[in-house]
Design a protein around this motif. Sequence first.
Motif, PDB file in Angstrom:
ATOM      1  N   GLY A 174      10.061  -8.011   2.442  1.00 50.14           N
ATOM      2  CA  GLY A 174      10.057  -8.353   1.026  1.00 50.14           C
ATOM      3  C   GLY A 174      10.452  -9.811   0.877  1.00 50.14           C
ATOM      4  N   CYS A 175      10.482 -10.285  -0.328  1.00 51.14           N
ATOM      5  CA  CYS A 175      10.897 -11.664  -0.582  1.00 51.14           C
ATOM      6  C   CYS A 175      12.408 -11.691  -0.816  1.00 51.14           C
ATOM      7  CB  CYS A 175      10.145 -12.227  -1.792  1.00 51.14           C
ATOM      8  SG  CYS A 175       8.362 -12.383  -1.504  1.00 51.14           S
ATOM      9  N   ILE A 222       1.341 -13.131  -2.116  1.00 48.75           N
ATOM     10  CA  ILE A 222       1.777 -11.885  -2.756  1.00 48.75           C
ATOM     11  C   ILE A 222       3.300 -11.871  -2.861  1.00 48.75           C
ATOM     12  CG2 ILE A 222       1.690  -9.368  -2.697  1.00 48.75           C
ATOM     13  CD1 ILE A 222      -0.763  -9.560  -0.936  1.00 48.75           C
ATOM     14  N   GLU A 261      -0.169   1.126  -3.715  1.00 47.47           N
ATOM     15  CA  GLU A 261      -0.272  -0.198  -4.335  1.00 47.47           C
ATOM     16  C   GLU A 261       0.744  -1.177  -3.768  1.00 47.47           C
ATOM     17  OE1 GLU A 261       2.085   2.491  -7.195  1.00 47.47           O
ATOM     18  OE2 GLU A 261       0.262   2.622  -5.975  1.00 47.47           O
ATOM     19  N   GLN A 262       1.785  -0.677  -3.084  1.00 47.34           N
ATOM     20  CA  GLN A 262       2.765  -1.556  -2.451  1.00 47.34           C
ATOM     21  C   GLN A 262       2.310  -2.049  -1.082  1.00 47.34           C
ATOM     22  OE1 GLN A 262       5.971   1.324  -2.485  1.00 47.34           O
ATOM     23  NE2 GLN A 262       7.101   0.142  -4.028  1.00 47.34           N
ATOM     24  N   GLN A 304       6.739  -9.719  -3.645  1.00 42.47           N
ATOM     25  CA  GLN A 304       7.373  -8.407  -3.780  1.00 42.47           C
ATOM     26  C   GLN A 304       8.834  -8.548  -3.378  1.00 42.47           C
ATOM     27  OE1 GLN A 304       5.518  -4.544  -2.566  1.00 42.47           O
ATOM     28  NE2 GLN A 304       7.152  -4.531  -1.038  1.00 42.47           N
ATOM     29  N   LEU A 345      12.933  -4.412  -1.372  1.00 44.71           N
ATOM     30  CA  LEU A 345      13.189  -3.153  -2.066  1.00 44.71           C
ATOM     31  C   LEU A 345      14.498  -2.499  -1.646  1.00 44.71           C
ATOM     32  CD1 LEU A 345       9.584  -1.625  -2.088  1.00 44.71           C
ATOM     33  CD2 LEU A 345      10.713  -3.031  -3.833  1.00 44.71           C
ATOM     34  N   PHE A 347       1.141  -5.777   0.343  1.00 44.94           N
ATOM     35  CA  PHE A 347       2.131  -6.809   0.673  1.00 44.94           C
ATOM     36  C   PHE A 347       2.442  -6.793   2.162  1.00 44.94           C
ATOM     37  CE2 PHE A 347       6.443  -8.162   1.585  1.00 44.94           C
ATOM     38  CZ  PHE A 347       6.489  -9.403   0.992  1.00 44.94           C
ATOM     39  N   TYR A 348       2.757  -5.625   2.700  1.00 46.52           N
ATOM     40  CA  TYR A 348       3.167  -5.539   4.104  1.00 46.52           C
ATOM     41  C   TYR A 348       2.003  -5.861   5.045  1.00 46.52           C
ATOM     42  CZ  TYR A 348       6.745  -2.883   1.652  1.00 46.52           C
ATOM     43  OH  TYR A 348       7.702  -2.490   0.764  1.00 46.52           O
TER      44      TYR A 348
END
Length: 318
Positions: free
Chosen positions: A216-217, A136, A59-60, A138, A141, A63-64
């Motif tokens: 990521g953001c 999106i 589910e991650q 995210q 991380l 984004f990538y």
Amino acid sequence: MAVFTPVSLEQLSDWLKHFPLGTATSIKGISSGIENSNFFIGTERGEYVLTLFEKLHIEQLPFYLELMRHLAERGIPVPAPVANDKGAIVSLLNDKPAAIVSKLEGQSQLDPQPVHCAALGDMLARMHLAAKDFKILQPNLRGLAWWLETTPTVLPFLPAELGRLLADEVQYQKDFAATADYRALPRGPVHADLFRNNAMFVGERLSGIFDFYFAGCDTWLFDLAVTVNDWCVDLDTGVLDLARTEAMLAAYRAVRPFSEAERIAWQPMLRAAALRFWLSRLYDFYMPRAAEMLTPHDPTHFERILRLRIAETPPALS
């Protein structure tokens, strides 16, 4: 990019039937890196890169991969994901989420000169601007939340002086993240891992940026700091090379001028970028995972860089 999950040519051939790439002709594991299983694959339609994701949840992954597709559609030279016959860009292979992306031309520039750093600074700024409208969200991380979570795991392995350095820097970054200057920093999707081996050149021409699986953001300045701390340093000492640093900053600034908050935050972000990779390398060193062709990175390299970024005033952003 070490091989944690082997894939045979027969397994690849069966899986590849669902893609518009023809028959699989070859597969070769990629030895660098420590997060995912990566392979160069040959098909009737050309060469591609196959990635099996060892830690990221399925589910991650949108984004990538969608970020890569978003950037590619806007002219940024990044690997473009290949969809299968159901339109999916992620599907299971050997019980792991897997994706195929286009292979970039050229080779990594492991001895960058100012001309290479300028090309990368220009493209990094263009990439940040191109991702502004990416929908999106995210977080990074491996950002502050991860530093706070991981530091207690690593501290028992460290001698007292190193433990104090780590704990003090994490606290410093926590305090700085609470300031108005930090909150004013421009931000959006970032690569967050743009090291020398994650870009390709043909001669002096930057032909592409890849390996977005730490994206990521976060603040754009953090992304730039990560890049400077690798591309613009002497690898033996960690000292910033002035010519390479100024070339990268000038090229970036010509596309996206820096804000006053960014000028204030430049040294803290260089420290943050050094901390992030020192801590992750400490974690990987003391909590190793088995893998074919795994080559762990030396934590002391970024310990050295962090000490320098704390002690020295960096070249100004403008």
